[in-house]
Scaffold this active site. Structure first.
Site, PDB file in Angstrom:
ATOM      1  N   GLU A 250      42.514 -53.224  28.134  1.00  0.00           N
ATOM      2  CA  GLU A 250      41.491 -52.394  29.054  1.00  0.00           C
ATOM      3  C   GLU A 250      41.884 -52.253  30.525  1.00  0.00           C
ATOM      4  O   GLU A 250      41.459 -51.014  31.029  1.00  0.00           O
ATOM      5  CB  GLU A 250      40.273 -53.204  28.714  1.00  0.00           C
ATOM      6  CG  GLU A 250      39.653 -53.299  27.339  1.00  0.00           C
ATOM      7  CD  GLU A 250      38.315 -53.778  27.075  1.00  0.00           C
ATOM      8  OE1 GLU A 250      37.292 -53.406  27.768  1.00  0.00           O
ATOM      9  OE2 GLU A 250      38.495 -54.905  26.526  1.00  0.00           O
ATOM     10  N   HIS A 266      55.924 -67.892  10.099  1.00  0.00           N
ATOM     11  CA  HIS A 266      56.009 -67.736   8.652  1.00  0.00           C
ATOM     12  C   HIS A 266      56.108 -66.219   8.433  1.00  0.00           C
ATOM     13  O   HIS A 266      55.717 -65.739   7.352  1.00  0.00           O
ATOM     14  CB  HIS A 266      54.914 -68.423   8.064  1.00  0.00           C
ATOM     15  CG  HIS A 266      54.900 -69.794   8.196  1.00  0.00           C
ATOM     16  ND1 HIS A 266      55.552 -70.855   7.463  1.00  0.00           N
ATOM     17  CD2 HIS A 266      54.436 -70.637   9.313  1.00  0.00           C
ATOM     18  CE1 HIS A 266      55.488 -71.970   7.886  1.00  0.00           C
ATOM     19  NE2 HIS A 266      54.827 -71.942   8.920  1.00  0.00           N
ATOM     20  N   LYS A 359      31.537 -44.765  21.806  1.00  0.00           N
ATOM     21  CA  LYS A 359      30.124 -45.016  21.592  1.00  0.00           C
ATOM     22  C   LYS A 359      29.281 -43.964  21.828  1.00  0.00           C
ATOM     23  O   LYS A 359      28.235 -44.021  20.902  1.00  0.00           O
ATOM     24  CB  LYS A 359      29.977 -46.052  22.864  1.00  0.00           C
ATOM     25  CG  LYS A 359      30.312 -47.590  22.732  1.00  0.00           C
ATOM     26  CD  LYS A 359      30.011 -48.481  23.537  1.00  0.00           C
ATOM     27  CE  LYS A 359      30.489 -49.792  23.528  1.00  0.00           C
ATOM     28  NZ  LYS A 359      30.182 -50.998  24.680  1.00  0.00           N
TER      29      LYS A 359
HETATM   30  C1  F6R Z   1      34.170 -53.587  28.418  1.00  0.00           C
HETATM   31  C2  F6R Z   1      34.363 -54.207  27.343  1.00  0.00           C
HETATM   32  C3  F6R Z   1      34.067 -54.265  25.905  1.00  0.00           C
HETATM   33  C4  F6R Z   1      32.739 -54.436  25.672  1.00  0.00           C
HETATM   34  C5  F6R Z   1      32.231 -54.356  24.138  1.00  0.00           C
HETATM   35  C6  F6R Z   1      30.642 -54.629  23.672  1.00  0.00           C
HETATM   36  O1  F6R Z   1      34.331 -53.955  29.728  1.00  0.00           O
HETATM   37  O2  F6R Z   1      35.166 -55.225  27.633  1.00  0.00           O
HETATM   38  O3  F6R Z   1      34.803 -54.773  25.180  1.00  0.00           O
HETATM   39  O4  F6R Z   1      32.205 -55.885  26.069  1.00  0.00           O
HETATM   40  O5  F6R Z   1      32.194 -52.816  24.055  1.00  0.00           O
HETATM   41  O6  F6R Z   1      29.925 -54.097  24.687  1.00  0.00           O
HETATM   42  P1  F6R Z   1      28.669 -55.240  25.365  1.00  0.00           P
HETATM   43  O7  F6R Z   1      29.649 -56.485  26.019  1.00  0.00           O
HETATM   44  O8  F6R Z   1      27.963 -54.557  26.379  1.00  0.00           O
HETATM   45  O9  F6R Z   1      27.895 -55.771  24.374  1.00  0.00           O
END
Ligand code: F6R
Length: 365
Positions: A250, A266, A359
């Site tokens: 990320e 393994h 998303k």
């Molecule tokens: C973004 C990140 C993502 C979010 C994940 C879940 O910085 O690290 O992995 O953590 O998409 O979102 P949240 O944390 O808001 O539930």
């Protein structure tokens, strides 16, 4: 157009020779991700205080603790479980999915962790926990999760806003540790968390941007430039290796993979024989001073077998006395490496456009 042979290597060599200072990092880091990593010690202290002020009572959930979350919000549960290690007195399970483990009962504590409070998988777990009559706690900045919890009278551990969810790792880890203690799954570690915060401050000075160009974090970042890192953990460092992977994904915007010992010996050990034909892979071994002696032997031998086929190889060890100090030490190192690697690549560590797009697309369906 194809790239003339050797060009990539030269470009990487030029980039690797650049200085890693607050100024050079600030040129790419538009949202101050570096500052959030350097503030890890403060986050540890603030988190303990927030849990204490949000939750007054304890629960005795004999079936243990489930931490439900995704990505940067789930990792805290896994790190907390590693930090508790042998001191966990009940099962602690992390679920990164739409549902809870089938053995969840009214006697299970379910901690729903979502920084935004709008992650659909975590919302689904929150609802399942309610339907099963499990004990619930929420850790979030707000969103739908906070709304539902408040309406249901479920305790909410409030987090400060303005971070990338992954930058709230210390908050999520401490929340899971404290909830584990409150539900009888582990001992109370509040004073150890405070000591770990001071220990982490020393490491920030040693590995942070004001340290020399030959400091460990900068050296590892330079060594990983132009490679596909494979981060290897064992026991306590297994979730830390996963944290390295996700931070390199990320922040540095690179593929990165992880595996754990002894299982790696393994299967993946053989795969490394063809590594040079497939690409420039680097191996990073995350060792712990208190690892099982046979695991330590394995790590050293495995590194010896893999190194000739790797573009670079690093053997790093946790620092500190307590398990929390040791877990956090390598989390800090990995977080810094990921930001330095982003800087060397000239990419902004903050935005995660692909996750946002995905998303948004799912919301349309
Ligand atoms: C973004 C990140 C993502 C979010 C994940 C879940 O910085 O690290 O992995 O953590 O998409 O979102 P949240 O944390 O808001 O539930």
């Amino acid at each position: 157009m194809s790239t003339p042979p050797g060009t990539d290597a030269r470009t990487h060599a030029d980039a690797a020779s650049g200085a890693l200072t607050r100024e050079t990092i600030a040129r790419v880091d538009s949202t101050g991700q570096l500052d959030d990593v350097l503030a890890l010690p403060e986050h540890l202290r603030d988190a303990a205080w927030r849990v204490e002020s949000a939750i007054m009572q304890g629960w005795d959930t004999s079936a243990g603790l489930v931490v439900a979350g995704m990505g940067g919000s789930a990792i805290g549960g896994a790190l907390a479980r590693a930090a508790l290690g042998d001191h966990a007195s009940r099962p602690i399970f992390v679920t990164r999915a739409y549902g809870l483990p089938p053995w969840t009962t009214p006697d299970t504590m379910v901690l729903c962790a979502s920084y935004s409070g709008d992650t659909e998988e975590t919302l689904a777990c929150y609802e399942s926990a309610g339907a099963l009559g499990a004990q619930r706690v929420v850790v979030t900045t707000g969103g739908r999760l906070a709304e539902m919890a408040r309406a249901d009278g479920v305790p909410v551990i409030p987090l400060p806003g303005g971070f990338q969810p992954r930058a709230a790792v210390a908050y999520m880890t401490v929340a899971a540790l404290e909830v584990a203690a409150l539900c009888g799954a582990g001992p109370r570690l509040t004073s150890e968390i405070d000591v770990a915060a001071s220990h982490t401050e020393q490491l920030v000075a040693e590995w942070g941007p004001d340290a020399g160009e030959d400091s460990l974090a900068k050296t590892v970042a330079r060594g990983l430039l132009g490679t596909i890192p494979v981060v290897v953990g064992a026991g306590l460092t297994t979730p830390v290796a996963y944290r390295w992977k996700t931070q390199i994904n990320e922040n540095s915007k690179l593929p990165c993979f992880t595996h754990e010992l002894p299982e790696l010996d393994h299967n993946e050990l053989v795969g490394w024989e063809g590594a040079r034909e497939a690409g420039r892979f680097a191996a990073v071994f995350l060792d712990d001073s208190d690892a099982h002696p046979r695991v330590k032997e394995r790590m050293a031998l495995t590194e010896r077998l893999i190194a000739p086929n790797a573009a670079a190889s690093f053997h790093l060890e946790t620092r500190g006395q307590t398990t929390i100090e040791r877990v956090i030490s390598l989390v800090l190192l990995g977080d810094l490496v990921s930001i330095y690697l982003a800087t060397l690549r000239g990419v902004d560590p903050g935005p995660v456009k692909a996750i946002d797009e995905l998303k948004a697309a799912l919301e349309q369906r």
